[in-house]
Design an enzyme around this catalytic site. Sequence first.
Site, mmCIF file in Angstrom:
data_model
loop_
_atom_site.group_PDB
_atom_site.id
_atom_site.type_symbol
_atom_site.label_atom_id
_atom_site.label_comp_id
_atom_site.label_asym_id
_atom_site.label_seq_id
_atom_site.Cartn_x
_atom_site.Cartn_y
_atom_site.Cartn_z
ATOM 1 N N ASN A 38 -10.276 -2.784 2.689
ATOM 2 C CA ASN A 38 -10.021 -2.785 1.250
ATOM 3 C C ASN A 38 -11.314 -2.517 0.492
ATOM 4 O O ASN A 38 -12.394 -2.492 1.096
ATOM 5 C CB ASN A 38 -9.472 -4.148 0.814
ATOM 6 C CG ASN A 38 -7.972 -4.295 1.064
ATOM 7 O OD1 ASN A 38 -7.280 -3.316 1.313
ATOM 8 N ND2 ASN A 38 -7.487 -5.514 1.002
ATOM 9 N N HIS A 88 0.832 -1.223 0.000
ATOM 10 C CA HIS A 88 0.000 0.000 0.000
ATOM 11 C C HIS A 88 0.860 1.264 0.000
ATOM 12 O O HIS A 88 0.523 2.264 0.645
ATOM 13 C CB HIS A 88 -0.947 0.025 1.205
ATOM 14 C CG HIS A 88 -1.963 -1.071 1.196
ATOM 15 N ND1 HIS A 88 -3.223 -0.918 0.675
ATOM 16 C CD2 HIS A 88 -1.900 -2.355 1.628
ATOM 17 C CE1 HIS A 88 -3.897 -2.058 0.803
ATOM 18 N NE2 HIS A 88 -3.111 -2.937 1.370
HETATM 19 FE FE1 HDE Z 1 -2.348 -4.817 5.466
HETATM 20 N N1 HDE Z 1 -0.548 -4.019 5.926
HETATM 21 N N2 HDE Z 1 -1.693 -6.623 6.017
HETATM 22 N N3 HDE Z 1 -4.086 -5.682 4.824
HETATM 23 N N4 HDE Z 1 -3.009 -3.065 4.823
HETATM 24 C C1 HDE Z 1 -0.205 -2.730 5.788
HETATM 25 O O1 HDE Z 1 0.900 -1.426 7.385
HETATM 26 C C2 HDE Z 1 -0.585 -6.858 6.744
HETATM 27 C C3 HDE Z 1 -4.430 -6.991 4.943
HETATM 28 C C4 HDE Z 1 -4.251 -2.761 4.400
HETATM 29 O O2 HDE Z 1 -3.262 3.426 4.211
HETATM 30 C C5 HDE Z 1 1.124 -2.404 6.407
HETATM 31 O O3 HDE Z 1 1.171 0.804 7.656
HETATM 32 C C6 HDE Z 1 -0.502 -8.245 7.111
HETATM 33 C C7 HDE Z 1 -5.831 -7.174 4.721
HETATM 34 C C8 HDE Z 1 -4.331 -1.377 4.051
HETATM 35 O O4 HDE Z 1 -1.491 3.367 5.478
HETATM 36 C C9 HDE Z 1 1.523 -3.736 7.064
HETATM 37 C C10 HDE Z 1 -1.607 -8.829 6.551
HETATM 38 C C11 HDE Z 1 -6.323 -5.935 4.453
HETATM 39 C C12 HDE Z 1 -3.068 -0.857 4.304
HETATM 40 C C13 HDE Z 1 0.389 -4.636 6.660
HETATM 41 C C14 HDE Z 1 -2.345 -7.812 5.888
HETATM 42 C C15 HDE Z 1 -5.223 -5.021 4.522
HETATM 43 C C16 HDE Z 1 -2.269 -1.927 4.793
HETATM 44 C C17 HDE Z 1 2.125 -1.790 5.490
HETATM 45 C C18 HDE Z 1 -1.998 -10.285 6.573
HETATM 46 C C19 HDE Z 1 -7.761 -5.544 4.096
HETATM 47 C C20 HDE Z 1 -2.619 0.566 4.074
HETATM 48 C C21 HDE Z 1 2.190 -0.333 5.864
HETATM 49 C C22 HDE Z 1 -2.436 -10.755 7.788
HETATM 50 C C23 HDE Z 1 -8.704 -5.786 5.131
HETATM 51 C C24 HDE Z 1 -2.730 1.409 5.297
HETATM 52 C C25 HDE Z 1 1.371 -0.218 7.031
HETATM 53 C C26 HDE Z 1 -2.470 2.855 4.962
HETATM 54 C C27 HDE Z 1 -0.946 -1.778 5.199
HETATM 55 C C28 HDE Z 1 0.353 -5.914 7.055
HETATM 56 C C29 HDE Z 1 -3.533 -8.083 5.175
HETATM 57 C C30 HDE Z 1 -5.396 -3.621 4.262
HETATM 58 C C31 HDE Z 1 2.887 -4.272 6.703
HETATM 59 C C32 HDE Z 1 0.586 -8.901 7.901
HETATM 60 C C33 HDE Z 1 -6.614 -8.495 4.810
HETATM 61 C C34 HDE Z 1 -5.552 -0.654 3.502
HETATM 62 O O5 HDE Z 1 1.540 -3.636 8.463
#
Ligand code: HDE
Length: 724
Positions: free
Chosen positions: A173, A100
Amino acid sequence: MAKATSSKVTKKPAASSAKPAKSPARPEDRFAEDQGDGGETHQVAGDGIAVLTTQQGIPVADDQNSLKQGVRGPTLLEDFHFREKIFHFDHERIPERVVHARGYAAHGFFELTDSLSDVSRADIFQRVGERTPAFVRFSTVAGSKGSPDLARDVRGFSVKMYTKEGNWDLVGNNIPVFFIQDAIKFPDLIHAAKPAPDRAFPQAQTAHDNFWDFITLTPESMHMVMWIMSDRTLPRSFRTMEGFGVHTFRLLDDDGASTFVKFHWKPKAGLQSVVWNEAVKINGADPDFHRRDLWDAINAGDFPEWELGVQLFDEEFANSFDFDVLDPTKIIPEEILPVRIVGRLVLDRLVDNFFAETEQVAFCTQNVPPGIDFSNDPLLQGRNFSYLDTQLKRLGGPNFTHIPINAAKSPVANFQQDGHMAMTNPKGRANYEPNTWAPELGGPREDPVRGFRSFAAEPDGPKLRARPESFADHYSQARQFLVSQTAIEQKHIGDALVFELSKVERPDIRSRMLSHLLNIDTGLAQTVADGLGMQSPEAAKAARPTNLELAPSDALSIVKNGPPNFAGRKMGILVTDGTDAKLFAALTKALDAEGAVFEVIAPKIGGVTLSDGTPLPAKQKIDGGPSVLYDAVAVIPSAKGAELLAIDKPSKDFVSDAFAHCKFIGLGAEAAPLFKKAGVYDDLDDGCLPLASAKDVGRFIEACRGLRFWPRELTVDLDARPDA
Ligand code: HDE
């Protein structure tokens, strides 16, 4: 925290020149303000403009030349201004988000329209009409910060709500399911999707071997694959996307009783996407298409708005539902469990500074206020660990909560202290508790009644690494999604699969995908096999047979959930010298009345002279204003103008692309030569409407409300022809 409001400098009478009303709050300005002396500061030049200073507040006399020994001599180490300026520049970047990375954000508010006080004690859900400040960041997942907006990708929809009992981050999302069921697979998924480590390409797309290799070895991703191959991954605008919390969460009432909840954001503007060929071209014509759209809409006062909906259910429903509510690869169809609208989210303010706000905002799934809690969804549990960790890396220390965009707007009081860049430091003697200091010295105390309490779940079972049996059906909802789409949307899914798999070099990977598709829908599998020019393999071995009987859900289709009108949409009007002034006036008046916007496209940016002699400035020179940037087009040149445009390749592309992308086209009385040369004149259909005079305008605008004339697609795409 410093309020980042007015400073000594801006309190001076405004200079007569067009200076920005606000100057950024600088540490030195705050210092002057903190003194509260109301006196003169030396950091203002005679004309009211702030004096340039170093970060230490030293006024700078010359910012054009470094300090040298002799005019052609070496630069001197002593030049502290030069050294500080370059040093700071060298450290401007922070690590981009690992996923993202590309995002865009705005401020706004959440307003409660229906109280949830019966099921949740969360303060934000108590008082109808009350507004809670919010900050929303939209993003793509796979591309780097500078990648184009129209990559085929999932969109992030992160909402930070600054409630009276702390921050609530709903980090969702635009798609309600996810690729994987367990967080431990996330690094593999993202590694596979992002550029390959040896060649560092492709950027911001999944049309490559690594991604499809991983996907085809991960059958739980099949439902998500149907969504990402649909037009959901090509949104027309952030304003026309839904948002989803994805996981099942809990709401807790005063007594700690739990109700399960799934969160939905529904756009007031209705759903809308673009088509693939258009997306490819938008990425070239305006890689910032979505950013610009949000910027323009908010600047114009056309504030994007979503409704917050909840699906509420209890254990009994969860136990009776066909799928496990803890499985993030599944939805609960709205037809089975209706979405109750409880609030609205409005974005009404752009950021002042992209870095300070959009880049530094730190969303954390684990930020939930009292009254909201987690379920055991293994993906959510993993995320709750990940987000705090990632902020430490990105923002460089544990005090990222002191950055204004991340700071709670409710009081914060605890005994955490020090660390890099500590901005809000506790006063008083005690930095531990329990303590016996008097209240004014002893600091805050826990509150067992108002404080956050987790749902008192009683987990049982052995410690193990395993998936529940109830997570094993990977194909039934993938099929349900497919059959819920209109015919044209189903075609787009087939086209996208053919496109992506055609970019996959290894035939065995393509074939493995076909074997999964056979478990979803044999018709789709055949279409894709034909499109690839491959034989269908055996169906993949399925842990659970596909349930063919799940009822279609209209809520899953974009086309069935489009807008009622053309409001918020953009018309491209192609004009030349001599364009009919009355027609132009009638058209733009009607667009205004509809709540739509328009751009004038002309052979030269200086504009044209209309038939009545009025000069009309252009917004775009035709070369920079291709029709892919518009929802519909009106082509209204003069007779002479049309002859000239007919020579011009960008003008011909304007017309032929609008036609190919199934847009509604208004044809001026003299436009025929251009359409002939563009090769579409003989194919004009009901989506091409006459715009000969002002009286044709009404019918044209009415047609545009349909957004696209889809029947045309079957005539302009070889893949749509059975004999191809
Ligand atoms: Fe994320 N995800 N994600 N994700 N995600 C990040 O956090 C992560 C997942 C989502 O606008 C990171 O600040 C893991 C699902 C958004 O700043 C990080 C897993 C969904 C954003 C991270 C998921 C998301 C992130 C990277 C699996 C939808 C942007 C930078 C368990 C429900 C936030 C940050 C923004 C961002 C980890 C899966 C949505 C690395 C480990 C499912 C919208 O922490």
